[in-house]
Design a protein around this motif. Sequence first.
Motif, PDB file in Angstrom:
ATOM      1  N   UNK A   3      55.237  41.357  70.582  1.00 17.58           N
ATOM      2  CA  UNK A   3      56.778  41.110  69.584  1.00 17.58           C
ATOM      3  C   UNK A   3      58.088  40.434  70.429  1.00 17.58           C
ATOM      4  N   UNK A   4      58.843  40.363  69.048  1.00 15.40           N
ATOM      5  CA  UNK A   4      59.758  39.199  69.652  1.00 15.40           C
ATOM      6  C   UNK A   4      61.236  39.887  69.737  1.00 15.40           C
ATOM      7  N   UNK A   5      61.071  40.522  68.380  1.00 16.45           N
ATOM      8  CA  UNK A   5      62.323  40.132  67.608  1.00 16.45           C
ATOM      9  C   UNK A   5      62.029  41.974  67.714  1.00 16.45           C
ATOM     10  N   UNK A   6      63.175  42.972  67.343  1.00 15.98           N
ATOM     11  CA  UNK A   6      64.006  43.843  67.281  1.00 15.98           C
ATOM     12  C   UNK A   6      64.735  44.339  66.338  1.00 15.98           C
ATOM     13  N   UNK A   7      64.224  45.250  65.138  1.00 15.47           N
ATOM     14  CA  UNK A   7      65.518  45.412  64.475  1.00 15.47           C
ATOM     15  C   UNK A   7      65.685  46.917  64.947  1.00 15.47           C
ATOM     16  N   UNK A   8      66.926  47.541  64.546  1.00 20.82           N
ATOM     17  CA  UNK A   8      67.528  48.688  65.067  1.00 20.82           C
ATOM     18  C   UNK A   8      68.124  49.553  63.766  1.00 20.82           C
ATOM     19  N   UNK A   9      67.982  50.516  63.363  1.00 23.15           N
ATOM     20  CA  UNK A   9      69.363  50.961  62.706  1.00 23.15           C
ATOM     21  C   UNK A   9      70.008  51.388  63.629  1.00 23.15           C
ATOM     22  N   UNK A  10      71.106  52.210  63.219  1.00 22.86           N
ATOM     23  CA  UNK A  10      72.389  52.611  63.525  1.00 22.86           C
ATOM     24  C   UNK A  10      72.647  53.591  63.524  1.00 22.86           C
ATOM     25  N   UNK A  11      72.588  53.808  62.583  1.00 30.67           N
ATOM     26  CA  UNK A  11      73.246  56.168  62.004  1.00 30.67           C
ATOM     27  C   UNK A  11      72.137  56.478  62.586  1.00 30.67           C
ATOM     28  N   UNK A  12      71.913  57.149  63.300  1.00 34.00           N
ATOM     29  CA  UNK A  12      70.439  58.699  63.858  1.00 34.00           C
ATOM     30  C   UNK A  12      69.584  57.671  65.193  1.00 34.00           C
ATOM     31  N   UNK A 147      67.319  44.600  52.394  1.00 37.09           N
ATOM     32  CA  UNK A 147      67.827  43.996  53.931  1.00 37.09           C
ATOM     33  C   UNK A 147      67.001  43.767  54.801  1.00 37.09           C
ATOM     34  N   UNK A 148      65.634  44.513  54.949  1.00 32.74           N
ATOM     35  CA  UNK A 148      65.019  44.011  56.047  1.00 32.74           C
ATOM     36  C   UNK A 148      64.391  42.083  55.719  1.00 32.74           C
ATOM     37  N   UNK A 149      64.278  42.494  54.463  1.00 33.56           N
ATOM     38  CA  UNK A 149      63.903  41.845  54.582  1.00 33.56           C
ATOM     39  C   UNK A 149      64.926  39.759  53.609  1.00 33.56           C
ATOM     40  N   UNK A 150      66.084  40.572  53.490  1.00 36.25           N
ATOM     41  CA  UNK A 150      67.017  39.480  53.519  1.00 36.25           C
ATOM     42  C   UNK A 150      67.250  39.465  55.434  1.00 36.25           C
ATOM     43  N   UNK A 151      67.304  39.889  56.033  1.00 30.87           N
ATOM     44  CA  UNK A 151      67.690  39.964  58.202  1.00 30.87           C
ATOM     45  C   UNK A 151      66.004  38.473  57.965  1.00 30.87           C
ATOM     46  N   UNK A 152      64.686  39.046  57.479  1.00 34.06           N
ATOM     47  CA  UNK A 152      63.661  38.085  58.047  1.00 34.06           C
ATOM     48  C   UNK A 152      63.800  36.403  57.749  1.00 34.06           C
ATOM     49  N   UNK A 153      64.569  36.250  56.274  1.00 33.07           N
ATOM     50  CA  UNK A 153      64.814  35.653  55.211  1.00 33.07           C
ATOM     51  C   UNK A 153      65.685  34.057  55.844  1.00 33.07           C
ATOM     52  N   UNK A 154      66.954  35.365  56.642  1.00 32.86           N
ATOM     53  CA  UNK A 154      67.622  34.854  57.326  1.00 32.86           C
ATOM     54  C   UNK A 154      68.014  34.151  58.454  1.00 32.86           C
ATOM     55  N   UNK A 155      66.860  34.431  58.796  1.00 38.71           N
ATOM     56  CA  UNK A 155      66.993  34.394  61.152  1.00 38.71           C
ATOM     57  C   UNK A 155      65.438  34.070  60.689  1.00 38.71           C
ATOM     58  N   UNK A 156      64.665  33.332  59.585  1.00 34.14           N
ATOM     59  CA  UNK A 156      63.743  32.737  59.466  1.00 34.14           C
ATOM     60  C   UNK A 156      62.608  33.855  60.645  1.00 34.14           C
TER      61      UNK A 156
END
Length: 217
Positions: A3-12, A147-156
């Motif tokens: 893995x090169x990229x980590x996406x973190x939830x915030x609350x909890x 949201x995850x789709x948006x992040x993946x697309x925006x950050x390529x």
Amino acid sequence: MQFTTLLFDLDGTLTDPKVGITQSIRYALDKMERPYSPNASLDWCIGPPLQESFAILLQNADPVVGQEALRLFRERFSTVGLFENEPYPDIHHLLAQLQAAGLKLYIATSKPAVYARRIVAHFDLAPYFLMVYGSELDGRFTHKNELIQHVLHTENLNPAHTLMIGDRKHDILGAKANHVTAVGVTWGYGSSEELRAAGADKLLHQPTELLHFLNLA
């Protein structure tokens, strides 16, 4: 898998927002003359989109009613509630080690980005993240799959090299919808059963276990 990229939830996941969220929900319900028993837990409302929780609490799916409840929630949350919150133990240490290992870190939260960025800055978490992604106040990106789709697309980003970390089924299901590996954390507000049922690839019971999962410890 590397893995090169980590996406973190915030609350909890990174912070415990219980007081701020639950007190702001109670504030909204009181204002709508639908008070909620002080003895009844609102923990189940932490994580899912608030519109869904208010529809259940008010027993009313009318979006106009839901928007009014959301407006009242934000009336308190935007000034007081967002800082009634605290990072979980070891989170700063964990993020520092992940950053030092060269991983790219992002936040992907259903919470409005305008609030999430203030929280992340307030608790000195901002230096660890390249960007904080959240929902918009008009409702866009409230659901984790969008949201995850948006992040993946925006950050390529390559989904095969991206990992989502979160505490509720919404995090896991949103990741799976985008072909992203997902780990569930049990120190937040989702149960092990909820996370397993959603298809979590791994369960973590304390923050430092993520380092072992990534072969960094």
